[in-house]
Enzyme design. Structure first.
Site, PDB file in Angstrom:
ATOM      1  N   PRO A   1       0.828  -1.213   0.000  1.00  0.00           N
ATOM      2  CG  PRO A   1      -0.421  -1.331   1.984  1.00  0.00           C
ATOM      3  CD  PRO A   1       0.563  -2.088   1.139  1.00  0.00           C
TER       4      PRO A   1
ATOM      5  N   GLY B   1       2.370   4.821   0.751  1.00  0.00           N
ATOM      6  CA  GLY B   1       2.474   5.800   1.840  1.00  0.00           C
ATOM      7  C   GLY B   1       2.007   5.282   3.183  1.00  0.00           C
ATOM      8  CB  ALA B   2       0.421   2.286   4.192  1.00  0.00           C
ATOM      9  N   GLY B   3       3.699   3.200   5.351  1.00  0.00           N
ATOM     10  CA  GLY B   3       4.723   2.783   6.319  1.00  0.00           C
ATOM     11  C   GLY B   3       5.382   1.476   5.962  1.00  0.00           C
ATOM     12  CG  LEU B   4       3.558  -1.722   4.978  1.00  0.00           C
ATOM     13  CD1 LEU B   4       2.607  -2.784   4.433  1.00  0.00           C
ATOM     14  CD2 LEU B   4       4.205  -2.236   6.258  1.00  0.00           C
TER      15      LEU B   4
ATOM     16  CB  SER C   1       4.844   1.801  -1.243  1.00  0.00           C
ATOM     17  OG  SER C   1       4.669   3.108  -0.737  1.00  0.00           O
TER      18      SER C   1
ATOM     19  CB  ALA D   1       9.495  -1.418  -2.847  1.00  0.00           C
TER      20      ALA D   1
ATOM     21  CG  ASP E   1      12.028   3.553   4.306  1.00  0.00           C
ATOM     22  OD1 ASP E   1      12.462   3.499   5.465  1.00  0.00           O
ATOM     23  OD2 ASP E   1      10.882   3.938   4.017  1.00  0.00           O
TER      24      ASP E   1
HETATM   25  C1  MEV Z   1       9.757   6.530   6.738  1.00  0.00           C
HETATM   26  O1  MEV Z   1       9.480   5.226   6.210  1.00  0.00           O
HETATM   27  C2  MEV Z   1      10.790   6.416   7.821  1.00  0.00           C
HETATM   28  C3  MEV Z   1      11.277   7.736   8.407  1.00  0.00           C
HETATM   29  O2  MEV Z   1      12.250   7.415   9.406  1.00  0.00           O
HETATM   30  C4  MEV Z   1      11.902   8.620   7.344  1.00  0.00           C
HETATM   31  C5  MEV Z   1      13.202   8.045   6.798  1.00  0.00           C
HETATM   32  O3  MEV Z   1      13.892   7.288   7.500  1.00  0.00           O
HETATM   33  O4  MEV Z   1      13.530   8.400   5.671  1.00  0.00           O
HETATM   34  C6  MEV Z   1      10.160   8.513   9.077  1.00  0.00           C
END
Ligand code: MEV
Length: 351
Positions: A112, A114-117, A119, A122, A164
């Site tokens: 998904p 922008g949901a913290g995974l 995306s 990747a 990431d």
């Molecule tokens: C975002 O997935 C993670 C953050 O730590 C930003 C980053 O590390 O680039 C909030």
């Protein structure tokens, strides 16, 4: 035609604090973005996005510097996705020494947006790999990670760490502290993900933490405390046998640290009601621990639970749209050309 895929990730520990030089431990998960690239004769870039967990969109735009899609696409997430693809194309052109290289690009993703995974990381990692291989000039995964970081850094106005992109390029569990990026031999962990259907704006959330940290000494110390939690978690992980399943004791200790990490992120203002609801649902279902993952503001939480309890509880939690088990992805960026060719052959035979 070249096809590459790269995994998304969850943060076991350390998001946000990693932006200020503290360590973080993200883990790649078996949800992948797949990018197909075909070189063009001209300098244009045509992008087709099949499934970005939003309605598909197709746009065509000029490959000139600063070129933007020539359609008015209102969704901010689509705009953001285009920005990342643009930046990945720039990096691929730079690596190839071909500033005018044109590409037809297709993006498919089961991560998904922008949901913290992870995306965007990747998509950028897989995009750089596919575009450079398309011209017969493959890059080493560490160089892909480095270039993907530069792409993210540009799109996120300098508010990005290497976490990431390094995790997506290398796969497995990794440790990132500033420019120091390493892989960790970690045991497989029983991740369960809950998704509220929303997304956070990484740039704004990072800027919010930065403002708090600059204004209050206790906020700066909260960020440092996240670093302490990460160091403790990393010690636990590296002491464990990577070939055995994680023991009950290890999971209990990691879970306690995840809970601590979530509390600190909450204090830094990056959680949300739905994320907190899902974290508490996981804890009440006897998960070893749970925390938001990624920038926060909405999106996903990650919990540790080898049983089906947390996934079931999340499914019944108001505000949770999806819950799933996520396996650690040992492989980072990889060529999918053979698989794609096999799929095309199968489709041909069926006709
Ligand atoms: C975002 O997935 C993670 C953050 O730590 C930003 C980053 O590390 O680039 C909030």
């Amino acid at each position: 035609m070249t096809v590459s895929s790269a995994p998304g990730k969850v943060y076991l520990f350390g998001e946000h604090a990693v932006v200020y030089g503290e360590p973080a431990v993200p883990c790649a998960i078996e949800r992948r973005a797949t990018v197909t690239v075909e070189p063009r004769e001209d300098d244009h870039v045509r992008v087709e996005a099949e499934d970005l967990s939003i309605d598909g969109f197709t746009v065509e735009y000029s490959g000139d510097a600063g070129g933007r899609p020539d359609v008015d696409v209102p969704t901010p997430l689509v705009d953001a996705a285009m920005g990342y693809i643009d930046a990945a194309v720039d990096q691929a052109r730079d690596a190839l020494g071909m500033p005018d290289a044109g590409f037809d690009i297709t993006v498919e993703s089961d991560i998904p947006l922008g949901a913290g995974l992870g995306s965007s990381a990747a998509v950028v990692v897989a995009g750089i790999d596919a575009a450079t291989r398309a011209h017969g000039d493959p890059l080493d995964p560490r160089e892909i990670a480095d270039r993907a970081f530069r792409a993210e850094y540009e799109v996120q106005d300098g508010q990005a760490s290497r976490a990431d992109t390094f995790c997506s390029a290398m796969g497995g569990a990794v440790r990132v502290e500033g420019d120091d990026c390493r892989t960790i031999d970690a045991p497989n962990l029983p991740f369960v993900v809950g998704f509220d259907g929303g997304a956070g704006e990484t740039g704004e959330l990072v800027a919010g933490v930065r403002a708090l940290r600059e204004r209050y000494g206790f906020a700066a110390r909260t960020v440092e405390t996240v670093g302490d939690v990460v160091r403790e978690g990393e010690r636990l992980l590296t002491d464990a046998d990577p070939d055995e399943d994680a023991s009950d004791d290890l999971l209990s200790e990691l879970g306690r640290l995840m809970n601590f990490n979530h509390g600190l992120l909450e204090a830094l203002g990056v959680s949300s009601r739905s994320l907190d609801n899902m974290v508490w649902a996981a804890r009440m279902a006897d998960a070893y621990g749970a925390k938001l993952t990624g920038a926060g503001g909405g999106g996903c939480i990650v919990a540790l639970d080898p049983t089906a309890e947390t996934e079931t509880a999340l499914r019944f939690t108001p505000g949770c749209e999806d819950a799933f088990r996520a396996e650690l992805a040992d492989e980072g960026v990889r060529a999918e050309d053979d698989r794609a060719a096999r799929r095309r052959e199968d489709e041909g035979e069926e006709r």
